[in-house]
Design a protein around this motif. Structure first.
Motif, PDB file in Angstrom:
ATOM      1  N   VAL A 116       1.016  -1.236  -0.022  1.00 26.12           N
ATOM      2  CA  VAL A 116      -0.116  -0.130  -0.006  1.00 26.12           C
ATOM      3  C   VAL A 116       0.842   1.236   0.195  1.00 26.12           C
ATOM      4  CG1 VAL A 116      -1.703   1.402   1.362  1.00 26.12           C
ATOM      5  CG2 VAL A 116      -1.612  -1.300   1.304  1.00 26.12           C
ATOM      6  N   LEU A 117       0.389   2.242  -0.968  1.00 28.03           N
ATOM      7  CA  LEU A 117       1.112   3.539  -0.771  1.00 28.03           C
ATOM      8  C   LEU A 117       0.016   4.552  -0.364  1.00 28.03           C
ATOM      9  CD1 LEU A 117       3.059   3.520  -4.216  1.00 28.03           C
ATOM     10  CD2 LEU A 117       4.170   3.848  -1.958  1.00 28.03           C
ATOM     11  N   LEU A 153       3.790  11.330  -4.649  1.00 27.06           N
ATOM     12  CA  LEU A 153       4.147  10.143  -5.453  1.00 27.06           C
ATOM     13  C   LEU A 153       4.580  10.331  -6.896  1.00 27.06           C
ATOM     14  CD1 LEU A 153       0.330   8.317  -4.704  1.00 27.06           C
ATOM     15  CD2 LEU A 153       2.842   7.751  -3.716  1.00 27.06           C
ATOM     16  N   ALA A 154       4.450  11.522  -7.346  1.00 26.76           N
ATOM     17  CA  ALA A 154       4.888  11.936  -8.631  1.00 26.76           C
ATOM     18  C   ALA A 154       6.308  12.235  -8.516  1.00 26.76           C
ATOM     19  CB  ALA A 154       4.521  13.183  -8.968  1.00 26.76           C
ATOM     20  N   ARG A 181      12.994  11.152  -5.514  1.00 21.08           N
ATOM     21  CA  ARG A 181      12.805  11.022  -4.050  1.00 21.08           C
ATOM     22  C   ARG A 181      12.933   9.517  -3.732  1.00 21.08           C
ATOM     23  NH1 ARG A 181       8.359  14.259  -0.414  1.00 21.08           N
ATOM     24  NH2 ARG A 181       9.421  14.248   1.535  1.00 21.08           N
ATOM     25  N   LYS A 182      13.305   9.481  -2.531  1.00 21.32           N
ATOM     26  CA  LYS A 182      13.638   8.199  -1.854  1.00 21.32           C
ATOM     27  C   LYS A 182      12.491   7.726  -1.233  1.00 21.32           C
ATOM     28  CE  LYS A 182      17.490   7.611  -3.910  1.00 21.32           C
ATOM     29  NZ  LYS A 182      17.764   6.758  -4.981  1.00 21.32           N
ATOM     30  N   LEU A 183      11.972   6.537  -1.144  1.00 25.91           N
ATOM     31  CA  LEU A 183      10.964   5.955  -0.418  1.00 25.91           C
ATOM     32  C   LEU A 183      11.215   6.031   1.113  1.00 25.91           C
ATOM     33  CD1 LEU A 183       8.110   4.350  -1.351  1.00 25.91           C
ATOM     34  CD2 LEU A 183       9.552   2.259  -0.033  1.00 25.91           C
ATOM     35  N   GLY A 185       7.294  12.116   6.778  1.00 28.56           N
ATOM     36  CA  GLY A 185       5.865  11.855   7.252  1.00 28.56           C
ATOM     37  C   GLY A 185       5.049  12.251   5.762  1.00 28.56           C
ATOM     38  N   ALA A 186       5.506  12.341   4.840  1.00 31.81           N
ATOM     39  CA  ALA A 186       4.694  12.618   3.498  1.00 31.81           C
ATOM     40  C   ALA A 186       4.084  11.220   2.704  1.00 31.81           C
ATOM     41  CB  ALA A 186       5.826  13.292   2.421  1.00 31.81           C
TER      42      ALA A 186
END
Length: 225
Positions: free
Chosen positions: A169-170, A177-178, A185-187, A194-195
């Motif tokens: 789940v994302l 997400l973009a 951008r790193k996961l 917190g994003a």
């Protein structure tokens, strides 16, 4: 019935522009590709459009058989707009324009994306070659919207919906997400900031987010280049 202005040109491309060439018209269609929406939902996806202009565009698109308005059955009993079968053919047009526009040397960075705009961009940019044998189900949560990405042997199907038991789940804003898919951008950094919230198979998520390479930009031949 024609829109207010016409090119008065016999080419079918000119006629198509008569139908969907008014400002905002094609973006209204984009917001309906993934299913019907209420007027308020369309406003949420296109926050810069005024209610009067949105009403005008919807009326024009309905008049030329691109959009229809209908009332949902109870208990919803609300009016929604949706694309006609012919109107849904605009998806290939919108995807082709998106891929072409992504190559622009003048493409502005940092503008917000709508939720549907992000999902359509993923449909457009997904690379089976990059994904390889990737398989699994990923639920994508953006506010109260749910989308389900099904991957099987490197092929992607992504639509509105949820899974009873997704592999991962994302949960984030479309802009986050973009950035994960397109800007490197790193996961883990997004989670720590917190994003982003994630559940399940992180390896699957990382491979999924790496499956959307942008096309090479066109050569910049402008005078200031």
């Amino acid at each position: 019935m024609q829109t207010k202005r016409s090119y008065q040109d016999g080419c079918a491309t000119a006629h198509a522009m008569d139908l969907i060439g008014e400002r905002w018209a094609l973006l209204v269609a984009r917001e309906l590709i993934l299913g019907p929406k209420r007027f308020t939902d369309l406003r949420a996806g296109l926050p810069a459009i005024s209610p009067n202009v949105l009403t005008q565009r919807l009326d024009e698109l309905e008049a030329v058989s691109v959009v229809v308005r209908r009332k949902l059955p109870p208990p919803a009993a609300t009016w929604v707009y949706e694309l006609t079968p012919w109107g849904r053919e605009l998806e290939t047009v919108i995807m082709a324009l998106g891929r072409w526009g992504a190559r622009s040397p003048a493409l502005a960075q940092g503008h917000p994306l709508s939720r549907d705009g992000l999902i359509l961009s993923w449909r457009t940019m997904f690379s089976s070659a990059r994904a390889g044998d990737l398989s699994g189900e990923i639920e994508i949560r953006m506010g109260d919207d749910r989308f389900l990405a099904r991957l099987e042997d490197g092929h992607l199907q992504i639509d509105r919906g949820s899974a009873a038991a997704p592999d991962a789940v994302l949960e984030a804003s479309p802009d986050t997400l973009a950035a994960l898919a397109y800007s490197g951008r790193k996961l883990n950094e997004a989670v720590q900031a917190g994003a982003l919230k994630v559940e399940g198979d992180k390896a699957l998520l990382k491979r999924f987010l790496a499956s959307f390479p942008l096309p090479e930009p066109a050569e910049d031949l402008s005078a200031g280049a």
